[in-house]
Design a protein around this motif. Structure first.
Motif, PDB file in Angstrom:
ATOM      1  N   ALA A  22      68.865 -65.234 -37.049  1.00 36.39           N
ATOM      2  CA  ALA A  22      68.082 -64.079 -36.627  1.00 36.39           C
ATOM      3  C   ALA A  22      68.103 -63.936 -35.111  1.00 36.39           C
ATOM      4  O   ALA A  22      68.222 -62.827 -34.575  1.00 36.39           O
ATOM      5  N   PHE A  23      68.005 -65.061 -34.401  1.00 42.90           N
ATOM      6  CA  PHE A  23      68.019 -65.022 -32.931  1.00 42.90           C
ATOM      7  C   PHE A  23      69.372 -64.544 -32.419  1.00 42.90           C
ATOM      8  O   PHE A  23      69.458 -63.686 -31.525  1.00 42.90           O
ATOM      9  N   ALA A  24      70.454 -65.077 -32.992  1.00 39.59           N
ATOM     10  CA  ALA A  24      71.798 -64.736 -32.510  1.00 39.59           C
ATOM     11  C   ALA A  24      72.155 -63.288 -32.776  1.00 39.59           C
ATOM     12  O   ALA A  24      72.921 -62.681 -32.013  1.00 39.59           O
ATOM     13  N   GLN A  25      71.615 -62.697 -33.848  1.00 41.35           N
ATOM     14  CA  GLN A  25      71.975 -61.324 -34.219  1.00 41.35           C
ATOM     15  C   GLN A  25      70.966 -60.283 -33.752  1.00 41.35           C
ATOM     16  O   GLN A  25      71.141 -59.092 -34.045  1.00 41.35           O
ATOM     17  N   ASP A  26      69.932 -60.720 -33.056  1.00 48.27           N
ATOM     18  CA  ASP A  26      68.927 -59.771 -32.580  1.00 48.27           C
ATOM     19  C   ASP A  26      69.583 -58.781 -31.612  1.00 48.27           C
ATOM     20  O   ASP A  26      70.079 -59.163 -30.553  1.00 48.27           O
ATOM     21  N   SER A  27      69.581 -57.498 -31.988  1.00 50.98           N
ATOM     22  CA  SER A  27      70.279 -56.487 -31.183  1.00 50.98           C
ATOM     23  C   SER A  27      69.388 -55.828 -30.144  1.00 50.98           C
ATOM     24  O   SER A  27      69.801 -54.857 -29.505  1.00 50.98           O
ATOM     25  N   SER A  28      68.173 -56.340 -29.967  1.00 44.86           N
ATOM     26  CA  SER A  28      67.277 -55.757 -28.959  1.00 44.86           C
ATOM     27  C   SER A  28      67.914 -55.856 -27.577  1.00 44.86           C
ATOM     28  O   SER A  28      68.603 -56.833 -27.262  1.00 44.86           O
ATOM     29  N   PRO A  29      67.696 -54.862 -26.729  1.00 48.20           N
ATOM     30  CA  PRO A  29      68.288 -54.914 -25.388  1.00 48.20           C
ATOM     31  C   PRO A  29      67.658 -56.022 -24.547  1.00 48.20           C
ATOM     32  O   PRO A  29      66.499 -56.366 -24.711  1.00 48.20           O
ATOM     33  N   GLY A  30      68.457 -56.573 -23.661  1.00 49.34           N
ATOM     34  CA  GLY A  30      67.972 -57.624 -22.781  1.00 49.34           C
ATOM     35  C   GLY A  30      68.366 -58.997 -23.282  1.00 49.34           C
ATOM     36  O   GLY A  30      68.292 -59.288 -24.474  1.00 49.34           O
ATOM     37  N   ALA A  31      68.822 -59.863 -22.364  1.00 48.91           N
ATOM     38  CA  ALA A  31      69.181 -61.230 -22.720  1.00 48.91           C
ATOM     39  C   ALA A  31      67.937 -61.996 -23.150  1.00 48.91           C
ATOM     40  O   ALA A  31      66.814 -61.665 -22.753  1.00 48.91           O
ATOM     41  N   ALA A  32      68.125 -63.008 -23.981  1.00 49.62           N
ATOM     42  CA  ALA A  32      67.006 -63.802 -24.483  1.00 49.62           C
ATOM     43  C   ALA A  32      67.360 -65.276 -24.417  1.00 49.62           C
ATOM     44  O   ALA A  32      68.529 -65.666 -24.490  1.00 49.62           O
ATOM     45  N   LEU A  33      66.322 -66.096 -24.291  1.00 51.41           N
ATOM     46  CA  LEU A  33      66.482 -67.545 -24.142  1.00 51.41           C
ATOM     47  C   LEU A  33      65.913 -68.262 -25.363  1.00 51.41           C
ATOM     48  O   LEU A  33      64.841 -67.907 -25.863  1.00 51.41           O
ATOM     49  N   GLY A  34      66.637 -69.273 -25.839  1.00 47.35           N
ATOM     50  CA  GLY A  34      66.144 -70.121 -26.913  1.00 47.35           C
ATOM     51  C   GLY A  34      66.300 -71.591 -26.538  1.00 47.35           C
ATOM     52  O   GLY A  34      67.227 -71.960 -25.811  1.00 47.35           O
ATOM     53  N   ILE A  35      65.373 -72.431 -27.011  1.00 45.35           N
ATOM     54  CA  ILE A  35      65.414 -73.862 -26.745  1.00 45.35           C
ATOM     55  C   ILE A  35      65.551 -74.584 -28.083  1.00 45.35           C
ATOM     56  O   ILE A  35      64.765 -74.366 -29.001  1.00 45.35           O
ATOM     57  N   VAL A  36      66.543 -75.447 -28.193  1.00 45.27           N
ATOM     58  CA  VAL A  36      66.768 -76.240 -29.408  1.00 45.27           C
ATOM     59  C   VAL A  36      66.713 -77.714 -29.020  1.00 45.27           C
ATOM     60  O   VAL A  36      67.421 -78.152 -28.101  1.00 45.27           O
ATOM     61  N   SER A  37      65.867 -78.475 -29.702  1.00 49.00           N
ATOM     62  CA  SER A  37      65.731 -79.891 -29.387  1.00 49.00           C
ATOM     63  C   SER A  37      65.600 -80.695 -30.671  1.00 49.00           C
ATOM     64  O   SER A  37      65.532 -80.147 -31.775  1.00 49.00           O
ATOM     65  N   ASP A 142      69.049 -57.097 -18.111  1.00 49.40           N
ATOM     66  CA  ASP A 142      68.685 -55.931 -18.933  1.00 49.40           C
ATOM     67  C   ASP A 142      69.887 -55.345 -19.670  1.00 49.40           C
ATOM     68  O   ASP A 142      69.736 -54.804 -20.774  1.00 49.40           O
ATOM     69  N   GLN A 143      71.071 -55.440 -19.099  1.00 46.64           N
ATOM     70  CA  GLN A 143      72.258 -54.857 -19.714  1.00 46.64           C
ATOM     71  C   GLN A 143      73.003 -55.848 -20.613  1.00 46.64           C
ATOM     72  O   GLN A 143      74.097 -55.563 -21.084  1.00 46.64           O
ATOM     73  N   SER A 144      72.389 -56.996 -20.851  1.00 47.80           N
ATOM     74  CA  SER A 144      73.031 -58.036 -21.656  1.00 47.80           C
ATOM     75  C   SER A 144      72.249 -58.280 -22.943  1.00 47.80           C
ATOM     76  O   SER A 144      71.032 -58.107 -22.996  1.00 47.80           O
ATOM     77  N   ARG A 145      72.965 -58.659 -23.971  1.00 43.30           N
ATOM     78  CA  ARG A 145      72.333 -59.136 -25.203  1.00 43.30           C
ATOM     79  C   ARG A 145      72.815 -60.558 -25.517  1.00 43.30           C
ATOM     80  O   ARG A 145      72.940 -60.959 -26.671  1.00 43.30           O
ATOM     81  N   THR A 146      73.066 -61.301 -24.453  1.00 47.43           N
ATOM     82  CA  THR A 146      73.388 -62.717 -24.617  1.00 47.43           C
ATOM     83  C   THR A 146      72.160 -63.451 -25.144  1.00 47.43           C
ATOM     84  O   THR A 146      71.048 -63.261 -24.655  1.00 47.43           O
ATOM     85  N   ARG A 147      72.361 -64.287 -26.138  1.00 48.29           N
ATOM     86  CA  ARG A 147      71.294 -65.131 -26.679  1.00 48.29           C
ATOM     87  C   ARG A 147      71.589 -66.560 -26.231  1.00 48.29           C
ATOM     88  O   ARG A 147      72.344 -67.292 -26.863  1.00 48.29           O
ATOM     89  N   LEU A 148      71.009 -66.908 -25.085  1.00 47.42           N
ATOM     90  CA  LEU A 148      71.296 -68.187 -24.429  1.00 47.42           C
ATOM     91  C   LEU A 148      70.474 -69.302 -25.065  1.00 47.42           C
ATOM     92  O   LEU A 148      69.244 -69.249 -25.086  1.00 47.42           O
ATOM     93  N   LEU A 149      71.158 -70.317 -25.582  1.00 51.11           N
ATOM     94  CA  LEU A 149      70.507 -71.435 -26.253  1.00 51.11           C
ATOM     95  C   LEU A 149      70.752 -72.713 -25.449  1.00 51.11           C
ATOM     96  O   LEU A 149      71.905 -73.115 -25.226  1.00 51.11           O
ATOM     97  N   LEU A 150      69.670 -73.332 -25.002  1.00 55.10           N
ATOM     98  CA  LEU A 150      69.743 -74.608 -24.299  1.00 55.10           C
ATOM     99  C   LEU A 150      69.368 -75.705 -25.283  1.00 55.10           C
ATOM    100  O   LEU A 150      68.309 -75.655 -25.904  1.00 55.10           O
ATOM    101  N   CYS A 151      70.216 -76.704 -25.422  1.00 55.91           N
ATOM    102  CA  CYS A 151      69.995 -77.739 -26.437  1.00 55.91           C
ATOM    103  C   CYS A 151      70.035 -79.116 -25.795  1.00 55.91           C
ATOM    104  O   CYS A 151      70.804 -79.370 -24.865  1.00 55.91           O
ATOM    105  N   GLY A 152      69.196 -80.026 -26.296  1.00 61.10           N
ATOM    106  CA  GLY A 152      69.195 -81.387 -25.783  1.00 61.10           C
ATOM    107  C   GLY A 152      68.480 -82.348 -26.692  1.00 61.10           C
ATOM    108  O   GLY A 152      67.643 -81.957 -27.507  1.00 61.10           O
ATOM    109  N   SER A 153      68.822 -83.638 -26.557  1.00 63.78           N
ATOM    110  CA  SER A 153      68.221 -84.688 -27.378  1.00 63.78           C
ATOM    111  C   SER A 153      67.232 -85.536 -26.597  1.00 63.78           C
ATOM    112  O   SER A 153      66.522 -86.343 -27.201  1.00 63.78           O
TER     113      SER A 153
END
Length: 491
Positions: A22-37, A142-153
């Motif tokens: 759902a996060f990766a396919q969200d077509s809303s305008p603007g880049a978004a950040l996700g954290i995976v741990s 604002d012109q990006s729809r990159t879904r940036l995911l930062l991951c770490g252990s």
């Protein structure tokens, strides 16, 4: 929105895959950040690589390297992703993040920076750089729809990314923790049908998926009689990756600088010293000296703090990773012998008391509490439990106190917490009248103290070894007594 096609070889992880899709396919305008741990070996990298493959995203796995080397490596990886004729050259992380945002100009696209703590340790400003790159009203964002995911252990580091006054606090649209598999899922994953064998294996390797696939190459116990040979050929074999894994788990945490201190603390807890005072006594330290190290172990996700159900000033500490408990309770006292012996059968036979008392018993208690809180049939108790823990009840008349393995509370509309059940857990003991009588005595004490719900609390006998015929007859006549076997914990 249709969910991305998940890999056929992925076991469980439905909730995690659904959230990432759902996060990766969200077509809303603007880049978004996700954290995976999540702790190591839980399959985070597999999830994120599969996500990028399914959605046409960009995946980069960082390594321990200098800032310049990491910038060069990322530039080379991005060039390959874009089919550029030569590696891209970056001199600062601001330009990198803008280049990653540019990937999402045409469509929503996942971009993964795995092992993010490596990058941030080499460049401490990186979280602030990302914060500024994702600032509102910034055209690149604002012109990006990159879904940036930062991951770490590194759990302590990842926990601080969004906490307090951290630069990225309030920026994340997704915060996903990939957990270990619970005991039921772990049994399915390992393909173990016998509940007692499943509990034994779970008490050693927990619910970490990589331990079956990568570490023992799908070598699983073929039945109860194969459990001891399986232990000898895997976790107790110096040629197996499991042999030294517990040590590496501590080495992977950057906040654990004094490893000798933390190994001693974990050894104390694994030996049954679960209060701060008992841990301090085991180590020959003052209790106050351990406040900070225990907090560090908590932040790293290696130790859990569990308040006593009946004593506000008492806290128990439990090791969250079964393999670390097994290492410190069973392997560490005989480490040199294990490294040099050709056949560990005698050593394993001599460790049975420690394995049963310090590993199997406490693990069964934790599994029983988890099962009662999240998996038990709705009619087992008079209401759904809001919390399940352990506790200590004073018995003034006999000048003693009683340890209670399982204490279940409900939650009334007025916020009160009525007592629903008291339980005793035994690994190797066939439970009989004496165990129920003890629980009934504790119930009487709590009722005299005026504890809400105590008079009607149910008495739970939980045993991996079974129950006497007399107790079964008594339970059949008294609906307040419930008998729970190892098999019940897997239904």
């Amino acid at each position: 929105m249709a969910q991305l096609n998940r890999p056929a070889e992925m076991f469980d992880r439905d909730r995690e895959w659904s959230a990432l899709s759902a996060f990766a396919q969200d077509s809303s305008p603007g880049a978004a950040l996700g954290i995976v741990s999540g702790r190591r070996r839980q399959g985070k990298t597999f999830l994120l690589r599969a996500l990028c493959e399914a959605a046409g995203g960009f995946y980069f796995a960082a390594e321990e390297a200098t800032d310049t080397e990491s910038l060069n490596a990322l530039g080379a990886a991005l060039a390959r992703h874009l089919d550029a004729p030569a590696p891209l050259h970056f001199t600062d992380w601001g330009a990198v993040i803008d280049a990653l945002l540019a990937l999402g100009r045409e469509r929503a696209v996942p971009v993964v920076l795995d092992e993010f703590p490596y990058l941030a340790r080499a460049s401490p400003r990186l979280p602030s750089v990302i914060q500024n790159a994702l600032a509102p009203l910034r055209p690149e964002r604002d012109q990006s729809r990159t879904r940036l995911l930062l991951c770490g252990s590194a759990m302590s580091f990842m926990g601080r990314l969004l906490g307090g006054g951290a630069p990225l606090r309030g920026r994340a649209a997704l915060e996903l923790v990939v957990p270990t598999l619970d005991h039921q899922l772990a049994a399915q994953f390992w393909g173990i049908d016998d509940p007692v064998t499943a509990l034994k294996v779970n008490a050693i390797v927990g619910g970490t998926p990589a331990y079956r696939r990568e570490f023992v190459r799908d070598d699983t116990p073929q039945g109860p009689d194969d459990f001891d040979p399986w232990v000898l050929r895997t976790v107790l074999s110096p040629t197996s990756p499991l042999f030294r894994e517990a040590r590496y788990l501590l080495a992977d945490e950057p906040d654990l600088r004094d490893t000798a201190l933390y190994h001693s603390m974990l050894a104390a807890i694994a030996s049954g010293n679960t209060t701060r005072g008992h841990i301090a006594s085991y180590m020959g330290r003052k209790a106050g000296d351990l406040a900070h190290p225990l907090t560090v172990l908590e932040d790293c996700g290696l130790v859990l703090r569990e308040p006593d159900s009946f004593r506000d000033n008492r806290t128990n500490f439990r090791i969250s990773e079964p393999l670390i408990t097994f290492h410190h309770a069973v392997m560490r006292p005989i480490w040199s012998d294990l490294e040099h012996t050709r056949d560990a059968t005698r050593l394993w036979r001599g460790a049975q008391r420690r394995f049963t008392g310090n590993v199997l018993g406490p693990h069964l208690e934790r599994v029983a509490r988890h099962w009662l809180r999240h998996m038990a049939p709705e009619d087992l108790l008079s209401d759904l439990p809001s919390s399940v823990s352990s506790g200590t009840v004073n018995d003034p008349a006999h000048r003693t106190s009683h340890e209670v393995d399982v204490v279940a509370f409900g939650l009334d509309d007025d916020g009160s917490r009525p007592l629903l059940a008291l339980g005793e857990v035994k690994w190797g003991d066939v439970m009989g009248h004496g165990h129920v009588d003890r629980l009934a005595r504790i119930r009487e004490l709590l009722a005299v103290q005026g504890r809400s719900g105590a008079a009607d609390a149910r008495l739970l006998c939980i045993s991996a070894a079974g129950f006497t015929d007399e107790l079964r007859e008594r339970a059949a006549k008294d609906p307040a007594i419930r008998l729970i076997s190892a098999g019940d914990l897997y239904t």
